[in-house]
Design a protein around this motif. Structure first.
Motif, PDB file in Angstrom:
ATOM      1  N   PRO A   1      -2.830  -3.826   0.714  1.00 29.28           N
ATOM      2  CA  PRO A   1      -2.374  -3.335   2.008  1.00 29.28           C
ATOM      3  C   PRO A   1      -1.406  -4.327   2.637  1.00 29.28           C
ATOM      4  CG  PRO A   1      -4.656  -4.049   2.137  1.00 29.28           C
ATOM      5  CD  PRO A   1      -4.235  -4.152   0.702  1.00 29.28           C
TER       6      PRO A   1
ATOM      7  N   ALA B   1       0.801  -1.221   0.000  1.00 23.11           N
ATOM      8  CA  ALA B   1       0.000   0.000   0.000  1.00 23.11           C
ATOM      9  C   ALA B   1       0.838   1.278   0.000  1.00 23.11           C
ATOM     10  CB  ALA B   1      -0.947  -0.003   1.188  1.00 23.11           C
TER      11      ALA B   1
ATOM     12  N   TRP C   1      -8.103  -0.203  -0.225  1.00 19.00           N
ATOM     13  CA  TRP C   1      -8.080  -0.460  -1.662  1.00 19.00           C
ATOM     14  C   TRP C   1      -9.129  -1.470  -2.107  1.00 19.00           C
ATOM     15  CZ3 TRP C   1      -5.602   3.339  -3.909  1.00 19.00           C
ATOM     16  CH2 TRP C   1      -4.678   4.033  -3.128  1.00 19.00           C
TER      17      TRP C   1
ATOM     18  N   TRP D   1       1.065   3.470  -3.291  1.00 20.83           N
ATOM     19  CA  TRP D   1       0.365   4.742  -3.235  1.00 20.83           C
ATOM     20  C   TRP D   1       1.309   5.887  -3.567  1.00 20.83           C
ATOM     21  CZ3 TRP D   1      -1.592   7.588   1.681  1.00 20.83           C
ATOM     22  CH2 TRP D   1      -2.632   8.453   1.344  1.00 20.83           C
TER      23      TRP D   1
ATOM     24  N   ASN E   1      -7.437   4.459  -0.058  1.00 22.19           N
ATOM     25  CA  ASN E   1      -6.508   4.052   0.984  1.00 22.19           C
ATOM     26  C   ASN E   1      -7.236   3.819   2.301  1.00 22.19           C
ATOM     27  OD1 ASN E   1      -3.710   3.545   1.774  1.00 22.19           O
ATOM     28  ND2 ASN E   1      -3.973   5.352   3.055  1.00 22.19           N
TER      29      ASN E   1
END
Length: 115
Positions: free
Chosen positions: A107, A3, A43, A7, A39
């Motif tokens: 994540p 994540a 996700w 991101w 987030n």
């Protein structure tokens, strides 16, 4: 891609992509809001968000949200799915690293053996 790394990389490539495919400030604000919300829900896409919710969070009018959403769709930053009536639309963010591909950021789950 985990994540945090995913991101951050997507945000970096978002700005690189702005050089050739620039968005209006409202389009940029909507994209960032959708990334933040994605987030927040780890996700799990599509995001289900109403226009009034987005408008309130981004301080845009409903008409401006719809215009920014159309801009993001036409520029290949998101896909939307409407469900009819007053039900919230579904949003899928598309990768800026590999344009046209839906984001698949996983994540990072803590290893329970080390806790």
């Amino acid at each position: 891609m985990n994540a945090l790394g995913g991101w951050v990389a997507e945000i970096r490539f978002f700005y690189k992509r702005q050089v050739f495919h620039p968005l209006s400030p409202h389009g940029q604000a909507l994209w960032h809001y959708l990334m933040w919300r994605a987030n927040e829900v780890f996700w799990q896409l599509p995001l289900r968000l109403s226009v009034p919710e987005i408008a309130g969070a981004t301080h845009m009018s409903a008409a401006m949200v719809k215009k920014a959403r159309t801009e993001l769709e036409k520029s290949g930053y998101i896909l939307t799915e409407t469900y009819g009536g007053s039900r919230p639309a579904g949003y899928v963010l598309l990768s800026c690293i590999t344009p046209g591909k839906p984001l698949e950021i996983k994540p990072k789950i803590a290893d329970k053996t080390t806790q």
